[in-house]
Design a protein around this motif. Structure first.
Motif, PDB file in Angstrom:
ATOM      1  N   UNK A 101      -7.432  19.834  -9.316  1.00 28.56           N
ATOM      2  CA  UNK A 101      -8.030  20.115  -8.143  1.00 28.56           C
ATOM      3  C   UNK A 101      -6.711  20.374  -6.815  1.00 28.56           C
ATOM      4  N   UNK A 102      -5.586  19.691  -7.144  1.00 25.64           N
ATOM      5  CA  UNK A 102      -4.426  19.935  -6.263  1.00 25.64           C
ATOM      6  C   UNK A 102      -3.719  18.797  -6.067  1.00 25.64           C
ATOM      7  N   UNK A 103      -2.692  18.622  -5.493  1.00 26.64           N
ATOM      8  CA  UNK A 103      -2.033  17.411  -4.956  1.00 26.64           C
ATOM      9  C   UNK A 103      -2.657  16.297  -4.295  1.00 26.64           C
ATOM     10  N   UNK A 104      -2.557  15.243  -4.937  1.00 24.49           N
ATOM     11  CA  UNK A 104      -3.396  13.809  -4.587  1.00 24.49           C
ATOM     12  C   UNK A 104      -2.142  13.070  -3.785  1.00 24.49           C
ATOM     13  N   UNK A 105      -0.863  12.958  -4.227  1.00 26.89           N
ATOM     14  CA  UNK A 105      -0.063  12.106  -3.336  1.00 26.89           C
ATOM     15  C   UNK A 105       1.246  12.506  -3.595  1.00 26.89           C
ATOM     16  N   UNK A 106       1.933  12.540  -2.327  1.00 36.14           N
ATOM     17  CA  UNK A 106       3.561  12.759  -2.610  1.00 36.14           C
ATOM     18  C   UNK A 106       4.228  11.761  -1.682  1.00 36.14           C
ATOM     19  N   UNK A 107       5.209  11.073  -2.009  1.00 41.58           N
ATOM     20  CA  UNK A 107       5.863  10.213  -1.195  1.00 41.58           C
ATOM     21  C   UNK A 107       6.628   9.104  -1.976  1.00 41.58           C
ATOM     22  N   UNK A 108       6.926   8.049  -1.246  1.00 37.29           N
ATOM     23  CA  UNK A 108       7.968   7.037  -1.759  1.00 37.29           C
ATOM     24  C   UNK A 108       7.031   6.270  -2.621  1.00 37.29           C
ATOM     25  N   UNK A 109       7.466   5.339  -3.549  1.00 36.68           N
ATOM     26  CA  UNK A 109       6.847   4.467  -4.290  1.00 36.68           C
ATOM     27  C   UNK A 109       7.829   3.411  -4.593  1.00 36.68           C
ATOM     28  N   UNK A 110       7.365   2.135  -4.847  1.00 31.81           N
ATOM     29  CA  UNK A 110       8.347   1.020  -5.290  1.00 31.81           C
ATOM     30  C   UNK A 110       7.860   0.474  -6.648  1.00 31.81           C
ATOM     31  N   UNK A 111       6.742   0.851  -7.134  1.00 28.96           N
ATOM     32  CA  UNK A 111       6.207   0.220  -8.412  1.00 28.96           C
ATOM     33  C   UNK A 111       5.065   1.040  -9.022  1.00 28.96           C
ATOM     34  N   UNK A 112       5.008   1.330 -10.066  1.00 27.54           N
ATOM     35  CA  UNK A 112       4.107   2.285 -10.746  1.00 27.54           C
ATOM     36  C   UNK A 112       3.518   1.833 -11.917  1.00 27.54           C
ATOM     37  N   UNK A 113       2.126   1.631 -12.293  1.00 29.01           N
ATOM     38  CA  UNK A 113       1.602   1.317 -13.613  1.00 29.01           C
ATOM     39  C   UNK A 113       0.851   2.361 -14.070  1.00 29.01           C
TER      40      UNK A 113
ATOM     41  N   UNK B 228      -1.960   4.202 -16.849  1.00 31.25           N
ATOM     42  CA  UNK B 228      -2.794   3.816 -18.033  1.00 31.25           C
ATOM     43  C   UNK B 228      -2.446   4.727 -19.088  1.00 31.25           C
ATOM     44  N   UNK B 229      -2.307   3.962 -20.301  1.00 33.08           N
ATOM     45  CA  UNK B 229      -1.886   4.770 -21.498  1.00 33.08           C
ATOM     46  C   UNK B 229      -2.614   4.285 -22.603  1.00 33.08           C
ATOM     47  N   UNK B 230      -2.779   4.969 -23.658  1.00 30.90           N
ATOM     48  CA  UNK B 230      -3.905   4.812 -24.893  1.00 30.90           C
ATOM     49  C   UNK B 230      -3.928   3.297 -25.388  1.00 30.90           C
ATOM     50  N   UNK B 231      -2.848   2.689 -25.359  1.00 35.52           N
ATOM     51  CA  UNK B 231      -2.673   1.348 -25.882  1.00 35.52           C
ATOM     52  C   UNK B 231      -2.410   0.119 -24.787  1.00 35.52           C
TER      53      UNK B 231
ATOM     54  N   UNK C 220      -4.500   4.023 -12.437  1.00 33.80           N
ATOM     55  CA  UNK C 220      -3.133   4.290 -12.008  1.00 33.80           C
ATOM     56  C   UNK C 220      -3.083   3.341 -11.045  1.00 33.80           C
ATOM     57  N   UNK C 221      -1.996   2.344 -11.066  1.00 28.64           N
ATOM     58  CA  UNK C 221      -1.676   1.576  -9.877  1.00 28.64           C
ATOM     59  C   UNK C 221      -0.364   1.777  -9.344  1.00 28.64           C
ATOM     60  N   UNK C 222       0.124   1.971  -7.820  1.00 27.86           N
ATOM     61  CA  UNK C 222       1.204   1.861  -7.568  1.00 27.86           C
ATOM     62  C   UNK C 222       1.320   1.178  -6.056  1.00 27.86           C
ATOM     63  N   UNK C 223       2.494   0.980  -5.710  1.00 25.27           N
ATOM     64  CA  UNK C 223       2.881   0.186  -4.338  1.00 25.27           C
ATOM     65  C   UNK C 223       3.659   1.117  -3.436  1.00 25.27           C
ATOM     66  N   UNK C 224       3.434   1.133  -2.133  1.00 28.69           N
ATOM     67  CA  UNK C 224       4.040   1.780  -1.178  1.00 28.69           C
ATOM     68  C   UNK C 224       4.234   0.862  -0.082  1.00 28.69           C
ATOM     69  N   UNK C 225       5.580   0.604   0.174  1.00 25.47           N
ATOM     70  CA  UNK C 225       5.739  -0.223   1.439  1.00 25.47           C
ATOM     71  C   UNK C 225       5.084  -1.555   1.126  1.00 25.47           C
ATOM     72  N   UNK C 226       4.976  -2.311   0.184  1.00 26.77           N
ATOM     73  CA  UNK C 226       4.387  -3.271  -0.210  1.00 26.77           C
ATOM     74  C   UNK C 226       2.786  -3.359  -0.218  1.00 26.77           C
TER      75      UNK C 226
END
Length: 135
Positions: free
Chosen positions: A12-24, A26-29, A50-56
């Protein structure tokens, strides 16, 4: 903490664009964790949180199937869908679950069967995310 550029784009389009410190992702296993400086890799994403952190600050997004291109400086996530769990309409998700279960009870082609299974999985993921993140 080191940062990298994160771009999350849904059909549907861009959801987020910016800095990230940590990204998790979800994968099949399970899940796949990424931090700045990660080695280049392509990752297949399975529907889930999908989990991510931005500025804590932690953020969670329910994403559909997709892929992620990971480099040391940026991550590009391309998914079928992306929505905040707190924005999920629980009644609509429940109705979708019921429809998918009813379709599975009827004789159908293999293609229709797999489409019904996908619809049921999506509805169940949305219901679980809505229940877990409802404030």
């Amino acid at each position: 903490m080191n940062k990298f550029m994160l771009n999350i784009t849904a059909s549907s389009g861009e959801y987020y664009q910016g800095d990230c410190e940590d990204l998790v992702l979800p994968i099949s296993d399970g899940v796949y964790g990424i931090q700045a400086g990660h080695s280049p890799v392509l990752v297949a994403i399975h529907m889930g949180i999908l989990h991510f952190e931005v500025n804590g600050e932690s953020r969670d997004i329910l994403v559909g199937d997709g892929i992620a291109e990971v480099t040391p400086a940026y991550v590009m996530v391309l998914v079928d869908s992306a929505e905040r769990p707190e924005d999920i309409d629980k009644n609509r998700a429940e109705a979708a679950r019921i429809r998918a279960e009813e379709r599975l009870q009827h004789q159908q082609s293999m293609h229709e069967y797999y489409q019904s299974k996908i619809a049921l999985d999506r509805a169940m993921q949305r219901l679980q995310a809505a229940a877990k993140y409802r404030r």
